[in-house]
Design a protein around this motif. Structure first.
Motif, mmCIF file in Angstrom:
data_model
loop_
_atom_site.group_PDB
_atom_site.id
_atom_site.type_symbol
_atom_site.label_atom_id
_atom_site.label_comp_id
_atom_site.label_asym_id
_atom_site.label_seq_id
_atom_site.Cartn_x
_atom_site.Cartn_y
_atom_site.Cartn_z
ATOM 1 N N ASP A 33 2.954 -2.783 8.266
ATOM 2 C CA ASP A 33 3.117 -2.682 6.800
ATOM 3 C C ASP A 33 3.646 -3.755 6.089
ATOM 4 N N LEU A 34 3.020 -4.029 5.091
ATOM 5 C CA LEU A 34 3.659 -5.202 4.304
ATOM 6 C C LEU A 34 4.783 -4.618 3.181
ATOM 7 N N THR A 36 4.176 -3.162 0.321
ATOM 8 C CA THR A 36 3.974 -3.166 -1.269
ATOM 9 C C THR A 36 4.656 -2.092 -2.035
ATOM 10 N N TYR A 37 4.374 -2.144 -3.095
ATOM 11 C CA TYR A 37 5.036 -1.129 -4.061
ATOM 12 C C TYR A 37 4.752 0.344 -3.486
ATOM 13 N N ASP A 59 1.624 -8.758 6.973
ATOM 14 C CA ASP A 59 0.414 -8.767 5.984
ATOM 15 C C ASP A 59 -0.950 -8.780 6.826
ATOM 16 N N GLU A 84 -4.869 -1.595 -0.920
ATOM 17 C CA GLU A 84 -4.639 -1.345 -2.347
ATOM 18 C C GLU A 84 -5.357 -0.037 -2.782
ATOM 19 N N PRO A 96 -5.537 -8.895 -5.648
ATOM 20 C CA PRO A 96 -4.862 -8.144 -4.422
ATOM 21 C C PRO A 96 -5.721 -7.291 -3.674
ATOM 22 N N THR A 100 -6.576 -7.628 0.160
ATOM 23 C CA THR A 100 -6.210 -6.836 1.232
ATOM 24 C C THR A 100 -7.433 -5.900 1.778
ATOM 25 N N GLU A 324 9.176 -1.546 -10.591
ATOM 26 C CA GLU A 324 7.688 -1.894 -10.655
ATOM 27 C C GLU A 324 6.955 -0.757 -11.345
#
Ligand code: NAD
Ligand code: DAU
Length: 336
Positions: A33-34, A36-37, A59, A84, A96, A100, A324
């Motif tokens: 897992d990256l 992200t938010y 990523d 996403e 993005p 992704t 964010e």
């Protein structure tokens, strides 16, 4: 069994990892897992110390990195959740999403082919069928008709995944689920947003007339369906996964207000989402016939449990709603 799970720090991926450890404690899970938010390791605190669990930050669209990880960890199966996942964000910022959801899926499929991974489950969505007119429902042969950058990226990645079966005979299955709800969902989606705003007496923004219809599926029911596909799914096949409960958004919001004991005066009708799909409806007979799977948790109970999660985890909620999230909220809802 060794699993490589992508997006395991997100809402559905983390529920899947927790369920695997409960039902199959001897299975080994690597979570890629990256963060992200939407990715949050707090969602996995119950399994973090488990010797059969490991986390790798990275990523999925970085193919050399993914290929190296697969050749070193040699999983039997890839279960691919990372994405996403939010339609509104895909409208505000599509780049993005395509990177992704499409390029990332390509990177995983190609790395899996090169390293000889036995099975690949691609987790997708009913949004690929677009808006469905009453009284019809989409089965797996229904045409694809996407409306948003998000749904288009998922439809593209579905077709790519299926082509790896047709062309390379890879054992790929695609699942297409309806709207999930449950604990640990990022509060940008309808149910957690309405619950968290209601708990703080903030306005509940309802897009358009609020009569759009979605089919609600408790997240653990979705995860059990993915396990059923892992077990009995056929290569090159698609499986719809729905909750058998279609409701207009406004009805869902009213039920949340009732459970939280808040007034309907909090509801605020705002400008609609561009390209908003009116109705989703799935036929899931194929999955039930093949595996015996059915959704188990009634919506009333699932919604109560979900409200309870948000009401009793204010620290988790405060953390994910800082930074964010505030910027996104301003951007999406200002001027609506
Ligand atoms: P989520 O947004 O909660 O989580 C997505 C996860 O993917 C996060 O942990 C994030 O950090 C990770 N991620 C994002 N980009 C990445 C990248 N480039 N590399 C590695 N990791 C990355 O999403 P979700 O709601 O749990 O959805 C999971 C999957 O299920 C998605 O593929 C989505 O399309 C699909 N799906 C979701 C629903 C739903 O109602 N939420 C319904 C049907 C299908
Ligand atoms: O159908 C499956 C899909 O469900 C998944 O593929 C997506 O990853 C997931 O995000 C979800 O997409 P939706 O767009 O249906 O979910 P969302 O929670 O964003 O919206 C649900 C409905 O509620 C939709 O008709 C839009 C409406 N809505 C949403 C928000 C965030 C509102 O009216 N107000 C809001 O503030």
């Amino acid at each position: 069994m060794k699993l490589l799970v992508t997006g395991g720090a997100g809402f559905i991926g983390s529920a899947f990892v927790r369920l695997v450890h409960k039902l199959h404690p001897d299975w080994k899970v690597t979570n890629l897992d990256l963060l992200t938010y939407a990715g949050n390791l707090d969602n996995l605190s119950s399994v973090a110390q488990n010797p059969n669990y490991s986390f790798v930050r990275g990523d999925i669209a970085d193919m050399p990195f993914v290929e190296k990880l697969m050749s070193e960890s040699k999983p039997d199966v890839v279960v691919h959740f990372a994405a996403e996942s939010h339609v509104d964000r895909s409208i505000l910022s599509p780049e993005p999403v395509i990177r992704t959801n499409f390029n990332g899926t390509f990177s995983l499929l190609e790395s899996a082919r090169r390293t000889g991974i036995a099975k690949f489950v691609h987790v997708s969505t009913d949004e690929v069928y677009g808006s469905i007119e009453e009284p019809y429902e989409a089965d797996e042969n229904y045409p694809l008709r996407t409306s948003s950058p998000y749904s288009s990226s998922k439809a593209g990645s579905d077709l790519l995944a299926l082509s790896y079966y047709t062309t390379y005979k890879m054992d790929v299955s695609v699942t297409r689920a309806s709207n999930n709800y449950g604990p640990f969902q990022f509060p940008e989606k309808l149910i957690p947003l309405m619950i968290s705003n209601a708990l703080e007496d903030k306005p509940l923004p309802i897009y358009g007339d609020g009569m759009q219809i979605r089919d609600w599926l408790y997240v653990d029911d979705h995860c059990r369906a993915i396990l059923a596909v892992l077990d009995k799914g056929q290569a090159g096949e698609i499986y719809n996964v729905g909750g058998s409960l279609a409701l207009p958004n406004i009805e869902v919001v009213k039920r949340i207000l009732k459970i939280t004991g808040k007034s309907e005066s909090l509801m605020k009708y705002v400008t609609d989402r561009p390209g908003h799909d009116r109705r989703y409806a799935l036929n899931c007979d194929k999955l039930t016939a093949m595996t015996g799977w059915k959704p188990l948790l009634p919506f009333e109970q699932g919604l109560e449990e979900t409200v309870n999660f948000y009401a009793t985890n204010p620290d988790w909620l405060a953390r994910v709603r800082s930074g964010e999230y505030r910027k996104y909220y301003e951007l999406n809802y200002a001027g609506r």
